[in-house]
Design an enzyme around this catalytic site. Structure first.
Site, PDB file in Angstrom:
ATOM      1  NE  ARG A 239      -4.413  -0.841   0.270  1.00  0.00           N
ATOM      2  CZ  ARG A 239      -4.639  -1.920  -0.480  1.00  0.00           C
ATOM      3  NH1 ARG A 239      -3.707  -2.374  -1.287  1.00  0.00           N
ATOM      4  NH2 ARG A 239      -5.806  -2.533  -0.437  1.00  0.00           N
ATOM      5  CD  GLU A 268      -2.545   3.523  -4.961  1.00  0.00           C
ATOM      6  OE1 GLU A 268      -1.368   3.231  -4.785  1.00  0.00           O
ATOM      7  OE2 GLU A 268      -3.424   2.699  -5.243  1.00  0.00           O
ATOM      8  CG  HIS A 286      -3.028  -0.470  -6.539  1.00  0.00           C
ATOM      9  ND1 HIS A 286      -3.325   0.242  -5.401  1.00  0.00           N
ATOM     10  CD2 HIS A 286      -3.176  -1.776  -6.188  1.00  0.00           C
ATOM     11  CE1 HIS A 286      -3.638  -0.588  -4.414  1.00  0.00           C
ATOM     12  NE2 HIS A 286      -3.560  -1.825  -4.882  1.00  0.00           N
TER      13      HIS A 286
END
Ligand code: GLV
Length: 327
Positions: A239, A268, A286
């Site tokens: 993360r 993000e 991601h």
């Protein structure tokens, strides 16, 4: 009367069809990420929500949506959900563990390899038309096989990455985690427990797979990066926020570590501008769990949870099962 649910993002048709067999479904064909105000408005009158990591379910959202009984996350990480607030309000929360473990481990390993062997940087060089001759030291990187694989966080995905390194690439594996694995699990993945400082000092390739929490925020900052070898690489598939991206960019710029591979970022989809301009970092948006098979399995599991939670069944992967016990 059929219950109403929100599917907060565009998902696979097969999943919407399954949900529509049980509920009145409001979808999001445009796949826009709702603001908090919009999310609250969309959740009015809804008993359940199918969400992704982009939707935040916090105490304010829960207080504004009293009819909500279940929030089903299509992600294994659930730092977007205030679990304590859900439990306090009797709202079941679920996630999607297991189904993405191997796919995410494949990607973490691939990102580590791309980082160590400078694949993105050399590909960009070739595309720019700068390849005019072969040279002995052109894009020389560091080996994967035989190098020390250092894993921070040793849950399911950490163990799957360790197994790849140990069995496939003959890597000595070290790890640090809040709790130590049972000896038989350590033996299975060939991993040795070390302190966090030792992990950072000994790492040839550091891979981060910790869950994000207030406790893990900036687990890797300037002080931790300073312990690493200048030849080492860092890969984060966990993360954003676990690594201090500004400190990492500085360490990469000053070559205090060799390179980084990042699939996740603080804040993000924004990416720290300093990272964008550095050659020695591989950046991906991601996508560690993004294969057709795995994303379908995740969506199906989130749907299974939602259907069971609202029809008196047993949700397969609850995060706060005490809510069910109290019903
Ligand atoms: C992806 O980041 C997930 O938590 O599933």
């Amino acid at each position: 009367m059929r219950k109403h649910v929100l599917v907060a993002r565009r998902v696979f048709d097969s999943v919407t069809t399954r949900l529509a067999a049980h509920f009145e479904v409001e979808g999001n064909a445009e796949d826009r990420v709702f603001s908090k105000v919009e999310l609250i408005a969309k959740l009015q009158g809804k008993a359940g929500a199918f969400i992704t990591g982009s939707e935040r379910i916090d105490a304010e959202v829960l207080a504004a949506c009293p009819e909500l009984r279940a929030v089903c996350n299509m992600a294994v990480g659930y730092n977007n959900i205030d679990l304590a607030a859900c439990t306090a309000r009797g709202v079941l929360a679920t996630n999607t563990p297991d189904v993405l473990t191997e796919t995410t481990a494949d990607f973490g390993f691939a990102l580590m390899m791309a980082t160590a062997r400078r694949m993105a940087e050399s590909e960009h060089f070739l595309r720019r038309g700068e390849w005019t001759k072969w040279s002995v030291d052109m894009f020389i990187g560091s080996d994967i096989h035989g190098a020390t694989l250092a894993i921070l966080g040793m849950g399911r995905i950490g163990r799957a990455i360790a197994r790849r390194g140990h069995l496939g690439f003959g890597m000595p594996v070290i790890y640090h985690n809040r709790s130590r694995l049972a000896p038989e699990l350590e033996a299975e993945v060939g991993a040795r427990y070390v302190s966090k400082d030792e992990l950072l000092k000994q790492a040839d390739h550091l891979v981060i797979v910790l869950p994000y929490s207030a406790e893990s925020h900036h687990s890797i900052g300037a002080a931790e990066l300073a312990l690493m070898k200048p030849e080492a690489t860092l890969t984060n598939v966990a993360r954003g926020g676990i690594v201090d991206d500004a400190a990492l960019a500085e360490a990469l710029r000053e070559r205090r570590i060799a390179a980084a591979g990042l699939d996740v970022f603080e804040g993000e989809p924004r990416v720290h501008p300093d990272l964008l301009s550095l050659p020695n970092v591989v950046l991906t948006p991601h996508i560690a769990s993004a294969t057709v098979k795995t994303r379908l399995a995740m969506a199906d599991l989130a749907a299974d949870n939602l259907i069971a939670a609202l029809t008196g069944g047993v949700p397969p992967t609850p995060l706060n099962p005490e809510v069910l016990a109290a019903r």
